[in-house]
Scaffold this active site. Structure first.
Site, PDB file in Angstrom:
ATOM      1  N   TYR A 188       9.715   1.035  11.623  1.00 32.82           N
ATOM      2  CA  TYR A 188       9.538   1.477  10.229  1.00 32.82           C
ATOM      3  C   TYR A 188       9.978   2.935  10.150  1.00 32.82           C
ATOM      4  O   TYR A 188      10.744   3.402  10.995  1.00 32.82           O
ATOM      5  CB  TYR A 188       8.054   1.226   9.867  1.00 32.82           C
ATOM      6  CG  TYR A 188       7.711   1.409   8.422  1.00 32.82           C
ATOM      7  CD1 TYR A 188       8.434   0.754   7.427  1.00 32.82           C
ATOM      8  CD2 TYR A 188       6.652   2.230   8.030  1.00 32.82           C
ATOM      9  CE1 TYR A 188       8.113   0.926   6.085  1.00 32.82           C
ATOM     10  CE2 TYR A 188       6.326   2.396   6.697  1.00 32.82           C
ATOM     11  CZ  TYR A 188       7.063   1.748   5.734  1.00 32.82           C
ATOM     12  OH  TYR A 188       6.755   1.920   4.401  1.00 32.82           O
TER      13      TYR A 188
ATOM     14  N   ARG B 134      18.565   2.974  -3.366  1.00 28.91           N
ATOM     15  CA  ARG B 134      17.810   4.215  -3.062  1.00 28.91           C
ATOM     16  C   ARG B 134      16.942   3.919  -1.854  1.00 28.91           C
ATOM     17  O   ARG B 134      15.761   3.616  -1.984  1.00 28.91           O
ATOM     18  CB  ARG B 134      16.974   4.598  -4.298  1.00 28.91           C
ATOM     19  CG  ARG B 134      16.308   5.921  -4.310  1.00 28.91           C
ATOM     20  CD  ARG B 134      15.171   6.082  -3.297  1.00 28.91           C
ATOM     21  NE  ARG B 134      13.857   5.677  -3.740  1.00 28.91           N
ATOM     22  CZ  ARG B 134      12.963   5.113  -2.915  1.00 28.91           C
ATOM     23  NH1 ARG B 134      13.230   4.857  -1.635  1.00 28.91           N
ATOM     24  NH2 ARG B 134      11.781   4.774  -3.371  1.00 28.91           N
TER      25      ARG B 134
ATOM     26  N   LYS C 122       9.717  -3.704   6.203  1.00 28.28           N
ATOM     27  CA  LYS C 122       8.488  -3.888   5.408  1.00 28.28           C
ATOM     28  C   LYS C 122       7.813  -5.208   5.791  1.00 28.28           C
ATOM     29  O   LYS C 122       6.595  -5.282   5.940  1.00 28.28           O
ATOM     30  CB  LYS C 122       8.823  -3.902   3.910  1.00 28.28           C
ATOM     31  CG  LYS C 122       9.344  -2.572   3.373  1.00 28.28           C
ATOM     32  CD  LYS C 122       8.224  -1.643   2.962  1.00 28.28           C
ATOM     33  CE  LYS C 122       8.766  -0.290   2.535  1.00 28.28           C
ATOM     34  NZ  LYS C 122       7.733   0.672   2.166  1.00 28.28           N
TER      35      LYS C 122
ATOM     36  N   GLU D 104      11.753  -3.377  -3.645  1.00 29.18           N
ATOM     37  CA  GLU D 104      11.758  -2.236  -2.717  1.00 29.18           C
ATOM     38  C   GLU D 104      13.028  -1.409  -2.862  1.00 29.18           C
ATOM     39  O   GLU D 104      14.138  -1.943  -2.847  1.00 29.18           O
ATOM     40  CB  GLU D 104      11.673  -2.771  -1.281  1.00 29.18           C
ATOM     41  CG  GLU D 104      11.433  -1.703  -0.248  1.00 29.18           C
ATOM     42  CD  GLU D 104      10.049  -1.051  -0.394  1.00 29.18           C
ATOM     43  OE1 GLU D 104       9.058  -1.780  -0.529  1.00 29.18           O
ATOM     44  OE2 GLU D 104       9.990   0.198  -0.369  1.00 29.18           O
ATOM     45  N   ASP D 105      12.835  -0.130  -3.001  1.00 32.32           N
ATOM     46  CA  ASP D 105      13.944   0.837  -2.937  1.00 32.32           C
ATOM     47  C   ASP D 105      15.078   0.551  -3.910  1.00 32.32           C
ATOM     48  O   ASP D 105      16.268   0.639  -3.560  1.00 32.32           O
ATOM     49  CB  ASP D 105      14.429   0.971  -1.490  1.00 32.32           C
ATOM     50  CG  ASP D 105      13.401   1.734  -0.633  1.00 32.32           C
ATOM     51  OD1 ASP D 105      12.302   2.043  -1.159  1.00 32.32           O
ATOM     52  OD2 ASP D 105      13.685   2.026   0.537  1.00 32.32           O
TER      53      ASP D 105
ATOM     54  N   ASP E 284       6.900  -1.703  -4.891  1.00 30.83           N
ATOM     55  CA  ASP E 284       6.212  -0.971  -3.830  1.00 30.83           C
ATOM     56  C   ASP E 284       6.303   0.540  -4.035  1.00 30.83           C
ATOM     57  O   ASP E 284       5.343   1.269  -3.789  1.00 30.83           O
ATOM     58  CB  ASP E 284       6.877  -1.369  -2.505  1.00 30.83           C
ATOM     59  CG  ASP E 284       6.171  -0.813  -1.303  1.00 30.83           C
ATOM     60  OD1 ASP E 284       4.939  -0.751  -1.318  1.00 30.83           O
ATOM     61  OD2 ASP E 284       6.864  -0.456  -0.337  1.00 30.83           O
ATOM     62  N   ASP E 285       7.452   1.015  -4.479  1.00 32.04           N
ATOM     63  CA  ASP E 285       7.659   2.466  -4.602  1.00 32.04           C
ATOM     64  C   ASP E 285       6.886   3.049  -5.785  1.00 32.04           C
ATOM     65  O   ASP E 285       6.457   4.198  -5.734  1.00 32.04           O
ATOM     66  CB  ASP E 285       9.157   2.765  -4.732  1.00 32.04           C
ATOM     67  CG  ASP E 285       9.899   2.223  -3.535  1.00 32.04           C
ATOM     68  OD1 ASP E 285       9.667   2.725  -2.437  1.00 32.04           O
ATOM     69  OD2 ASP E 285      10.663   1.248  -3.693  1.00 32.04           O
TER      70      ASP E 285
ATOM     71  N   ASN F 228      10.470  10.339   2.564  1.00 32.11           N
ATOM     72  CA  ASN F 228      10.870   9.703   3.826  1.00 32.11           C
ATOM     73  C   ASN F 228      12.384   9.693   3.943  1.00 32.11           C
ATOM     74  O   ASN F 228      13.062   9.770   2.928  1.00 32.11           O
ATOM     75  CB  ASN F 228      10.361   8.248   3.850  1.00 32.11           C
ATOM     76  CG  ASN F 228       8.863   8.182   3.796  1.00 32.11           C
ATOM     77  OD1 ASN F 228       8.184   8.892   4.506  1.00 32.11           O
ATOM     78  ND2 ASN F 228       8.337   7.325   2.931  1.00 32.11           N
TER      79      ASN F 228
HETATM   80  N1  LIG Z   1       5.232   7.969   1.277  1.00 26.16           N
HETATM   81  C1  LIG Z   1       5.517   6.874   0.636  1.00 26.16           C
HETATM   82  O1  LIG Z   1       4.835   5.849   0.758  1.00 26.16           O
HETATM   83  C2  LIG Z   1       6.686   6.827  -0.282  1.00 26.16           C
HETATM   84  C3  LIG Z   1       7.610   7.835  -0.313  1.00 26.16           C
HETATM   85  N2  LIG Z   1       8.679   7.748  -1.170  1.00 26.16           N
HETATM   86  C4  LIG Z   1       9.694   8.790  -1.083  1.00 26.16           C
HETATM   87  O2  LIG Z   1       9.792   9.475  -2.287  1.00 26.16           O
HETATM   88  C5  LIG Z   1      11.133   9.873  -2.492  1.00 26.16           C
HETATM   89  C6  LIG Z   1      11.544   9.545  -3.917  1.00 26.16           C
HETATM   90  O3  LIG Z   1      11.460   8.166  -4.181  1.00 26.16           O
HETATM   91  P1  LIG Z   1      11.634   7.633  -5.684  1.00 26.16           P
HETATM   92  O4  LIG Z   1      10.708   8.311  -6.584  1.00 26.16           O
HETATM   93  O5  LIG Z   1      11.606   6.164  -5.632  1.00 26.16           O
HETATM   94  O6  LIG Z   1      13.131   8.099  -5.986  1.00 26.16           O
HETATM   95  P2  LIG Z   1      13.734   8.512  -7.387  1.00 26.16           P
HETATM   96  O7  LIG Z   1      15.194   8.664  -7.171  1.00 26.16           O
HETATM   97  O8  LIG Z   1      13.262   7.599  -8.447  1.00 26.16           O
HETATM   98  O9  LIG Z   1      13.070   9.953  -7.665  1.00 26.16           O
HETATM   99  C7  LIG Z   1      13.434  11.137  -7.017  1.00 26.16           C
HETATM  100  C8  LIG Z   1      13.389  12.241  -8.053  1.00 26.16           C
HETATM  101  O10 LIG Z   1      13.543  13.480  -7.397  1.00 26.16           O
HETATM  102  C9  LIG Z   1      14.321  14.295  -8.239  1.00 26.16           C
HETATM  103  N3  LIG Z   1      14.915  15.418  -7.544  1.00 26.16           N
HETATM  104  C10 LIG Z   1      16.075  15.467  -6.827  1.00 26.16           C
HETATM  105  N4  LIG Z   1      16.317  16.720  -6.420  1.00 26.16           N
HETATM  106  C11 LIG Z   1      15.295  17.478  -6.877  1.00 26.16           C
HETATM  107  C12 LIG Z   1      15.004  18.863  -6.811  1.00 26.16           C
HETATM  108  N5  LIG Z   1      15.812  19.699  -6.170  1.00 26.16           N
HETATM  109  N6  LIG Z   1      13.869  19.303  -7.396  1.00 26.16           N
HETATM  110  C13 LIG Z   1      13.046  18.446  -8.026  1.00 26.16           C
HETATM  111  N7  LIG Z   1      13.302  17.137  -8.155  1.00 26.16           N
HETATM  112  C14 LIG Z   1      14.398  16.658  -7.578  1.00 26.16           C
HETATM  113  C15 LIG Z   1      15.374  13.328  -8.798  1.00 26.16           C
HETATM  114  O11 LIG Z   1      16.011  13.835  -9.948  1.00 26.16           O
HETATM  115  C16 LIG Z   1      14.519  12.120  -9.085  1.00 26.16           C
HETATM  116  O12 LIG Z   1      13.986  12.129 -10.392  1.00 26.16           O
HETATM  117  C17 LIG Z   1      11.968   9.205  -1.399  1.00 26.16           C
HETATM  118  O13 LIG Z   1      12.241  10.147  -0.401  1.00 26.16           O
HETATM  119  C18 LIG Z   1      11.052   8.161  -0.832  1.00 26.16           C
HETATM  120  O14 LIG Z   1      11.261   7.970   0.554  1.00 26.16           O
HETATM  121  C19 LIG Z   1       8.834   6.719  -2.054  1.00 26.16           C
HETATM  122  C20 LIG Z   1       7.948   5.689  -2.046  1.00 26.16           C
HETATM  123  C21 LIG Z   1       6.849   5.633  -1.116  1.00 26.16           C
HETATM  124  C1  LIG Z   2       7.811   4.209   2.039  1.00 33.55           C
HETATM  125  C2  LIG Z   2       8.753   3.803   1.030  1.00 33.55           C
HETATM  126  O1  LIG Z   2       8.626   2.750   0.441  1.00 33.55           O
HETATM  127  C3  LIG Z   2       9.857   4.673   0.701  1.00 33.55           C
HETATM  128  O2  LIG Z   2       9.935   5.774   1.231  1.00 33.55           O
HETATM  129  O3  LIG Z   2      10.684   4.261  -0.109  1.00 33.55           O
HETATM  130 MG   LIG Z   3      10.349   2.175  -0.582  1.00 31.97          MG
END
Ligand SMILES: NC(=O)C1=CN([C@@H]2O[C@H](COP(=O)(O)OP(=O)(O)OC[C@H]3O[C@@H](n4cnc5c(N)ncnc54)[C@H](O)[C@@H]3O)[C@@H](O)[C@H]2O)C=CC1
Ligand SMILES: CC(=O)C(=O)O
Ligand SMILES: [Mg+2]
Length: 565
Positions: free
Chosen positions: A104, A157, A175, A246-247, A269-270, A418
């Site tokens: 993972y 994504r 996953k 997912e993603d 999930d996200d 991540n």
């Molecule tokens: N820990 C966890 O369980 C999870 C972590 N994530 C992580 O969160 C991150 C985002 O995922 P999503 O929200 O689905 O993607 P997304 O693409 O929907 O959102 C990312 C946002 O960040 C913004 N962004 C980009 N550069 C930026 C900057 N310099 N300053 C401020 N904002 C900025 C983008 O414009 C966008 O709105 C990924 O890295 C993902 O791995 C997502 C889901 C679960």
């Molecule tokens: C953990 C997860 O779902 C993500 O980073 O997109």
């Molecule tokens: Mg994800």
């Protein structure tokens, strides 16, 4: 030596000879007994010694340790999974803490990026846009007949790594490995799916090894039609399956969820899984600090699917704690790439629009650009919680973290992006910049940090704490839909099991090695809510508990009997 006795009833199969050895759900390799080797035409196809699964695990672990690079360990483990699923899960179960970062995050991110380069054998379904009018046939080709959990991605994504095209299959596989290893869902019931609609990643399009459709992603209208065709076909083939989105990239994630969540047993999930784990972890953090969530001011960096999903669940939690909704909304600050989301910012998506700050709320703030920057928000709003879901490394600078620390005691800081290399700040940086006075959690695993003689455990706040339990609970009661209240129940169960909040010691969340037991508790809570809401079979608590225990698949070999074809 005989194989480990299994308490399961025997399994009847028509497979024999090399076909049996090449079927990962059935293969036992050197653990086939003398009698089975004779019955199934295996004599001579395997080295003569009959081994136990423990002996097989020992050999695999020796081989695993011989690889230095994480990606090679990943390739090795995936090869075992594609050869003998029972052995794979037994090995992972026995070395869970060591191997989760390999199957993972973070290593799965590398595996997605290098998917075509490291491709060995088929797993799951690749559904190409070109096959959109033959989906019933494609689904019939799935090697599993009774699918109960599907993780589907379009690879646009992947973690914080952007568009990985068919490489997204790596995340669907990862996953589902956790669904089995931590949620007890039999691998016979899981199906990873990759919807290939092309890729806008030029590097992949120009890579001679790339195995996906070599074209740009299809236009929105065609995309929507394809998703509809897919959802309809899946629902026809496996009407009771849970579908985990997912993603998916921001333009599609929320619209797809909204289109199907009231019709099909599905969740994103996200958006929802991440919201549930983050609110659960925040509740634990607040309890360990002796404060309430509704008293906090929360800043997000990244107002995307994850950020807005978490923000909305924080708001409902604040309201549940007694805040009014406008009050709760006023305490949330969403910062995206152009700065703080305010009501004057153009081109926001609907779900972002609901989370803007009102102009009068920031009328006395001083800032120089069109919109307050993250640093401006730190100075002016004085938040107590900071959450990073931007997918961009390094956005939590020293200046930002020190400014936050100046405005509050023991800030709660969650850089959740991540894989590890995309994290907004490393735990080590955050701990140094706050002089060790911080509560921290990250999306990917990080080693403990020792600062001024004190060891800080780094809690992993990842949706993998939530989805295995959701799956187990939904299947136990055959829930028709997945409601917000079911996700809230998962969050509360997580918070209630926080070692730090309960004992003042340990991590904010239980260790990953306790995830299987935690998943059972989450499953119970989720299933109870589904029953209360009339979304599921009505069964009493004892029966529910029994079902969860009985359904929890364990990686043990069963004895085989032959059926003639
Ligand atoms: N820990 C966890 O369980 C999870 C972590 N994530 C992580 O969160 C991150 C985002 O995922 P999503 O929200 O689905 O993607 P997304 O693409 O929907 O959102 C990312 C946002 O960040 C913004 N962004 C980009 N550069 C930026 C900057 N310099 N300053 C401020 N904002 C900025 C983008 O414009 C966008 O709105 C990924 O890295 C993902 O791995 C997502 C889901 C679960
Ligand atoms: C953990 C997860 O779902 C993500 O980073 O997109
Ligand atoms: Mg994800």
């Amino acid at each position: 030596m005989s194989v480990t006795p299994s308490n399961k009833r025997p399994l009847y199969t028509g497979y024999a000879g090399s076909a049996l050895l090449e079927t990962p759900l059935l293969n036992k390799g050197s653990a086939f007994t003398r009698e089975e080797r004779s019955t199934f035409n295996l004599t001579g196809l395997l080295p003569p010694r009959y081994e136990t699964i423990e002996e097989q695990v020992s050999r695999c672990y020796l081989q695993y340790r011989s690889f230095d690079d994480a990606i090679n360990k990943h390739i090795y483990l995936r090869a075992i999974q594609d050869n003998n699923e029972t052995l794979f899960y037994r090995l992972v179960q026995q070395h869970l803490e060591e191997m989760l970062p390999i199957i993972y995050t973070p290593t799965v991110g590398d595996a997605c990026e290098q998917f075509s380069d490291i491709y060995r054998s088929s797993r799951g379904l690749f559904i190409s846009y070109d096959d959109r009018y033959n989906l019933d046939d494609v689904l019939r080709n799935a090697t599993k007949a009774k699918v109960k959990v599907i993780v589907v991605t379009d690879g646009e994504r992947v973690l914080g790594l952007g568009d990985q095209g068919i490489g997204g299959m790596g995340i669907s596989i990862g996953k589902l490995s956790l669904y089995t290893a931590c949620g007890g869902i039999s691998p016979a019931y899981t199906l990873p799916v990759m919807l290939d609609v092309g890729t806008n990643n030029e590097k992949l399009l120009n890579d001679p090894m790339y195995m996906g459709l070599r074209q740009k992603r299809v236009a929105q209208e065609q995309y929507n039609e394809f998703i509809d065709l897919f959802m309809t076909a899946v629902n026809r083939r496996w009407p009771d399956a849970i579908i985990q989105f997912e993603d998916f990239a921001q333009p599609n994630a929320m619209p797809i969820l909204q289109r199907y969540r009231d019709q099909v047993c599905c969740f994103n999930d996200d958006i929802q899984g991440t919201a549930a784990v983050t609110v659960g972890t925040l509740l634990a953090a607040c309890r360990s600090k002796g404060v309430s969530l509704h008293q906090q001011k929360v800043v997000f960096v990244g107002a995307g699917s994850a950020g807005c999903g978490i923000a909305e669940q924080i708001i409902s939690q604040m309201v549940a704690e007694g805040a009014t909704e406008p009050q709760a909304r006023s305490q949330i600050y969403m910062v995206d790439r152009f700065g703080l989301l305010t009501e004057t910012m153009p081109d926001l998506r609907d779900f972002q629009q609901a989370l803007v700050q009102r102009s009068e709320a920031i009328s006395d703030w001083s800032f120089s650009g069109d919109y307050p920057s993250l640093l401006d928000v730190m100075h002016c709003a004085k938040p107590t919680i900071l959450i990073g879901v931007s997918g961009q490394a390094g956005l939590f600078t020293e200046q930002v973290i020190r400014a936050m620390k100046k405005g509050c005691d023991t800030p709660i800081i969650f850089p959740l992006s991540n894989p590890s290399r995309q994290v907004e700040a490393t735990p080590e940086q955050v701990i140094h910049w706050t002089d060790g006075d911080v509560i921290i959690a990250t999306g990917s695993p990080f080693a403990p940090v020792t600062y001024q003689g004190k060891q800080h455990l780094i809690t992993q706040c990842n949706n993998s704490y939530i989805f295995p339990g959701i799956g187990l609970g939904v299947l136990a009661v055959k829930a028709r839909l997945i409601s917000d209240d079911m996700l809230r129940a998962a969050s509360e169960t997580l918070a209630a099991n926080s070692p730090l909040a309960n004992t003042g010691q340990g991590g904010l969340l239980p260790n990953f090695t306790a995830l299987a037991e935690l998943s059972k508790k989450i499953a119970f809570a989720v299933a109870k809510v589904a029953i209360q809401q009339g979304l599921a079979l009505e069964i009493d608590d004892n029966v529910l508990q029994q079902k969860i225990e009985q359904n929890f698949w364990q990686p043990q070999y069963r004895s085989y009997r032959r059926v003639s074809n």
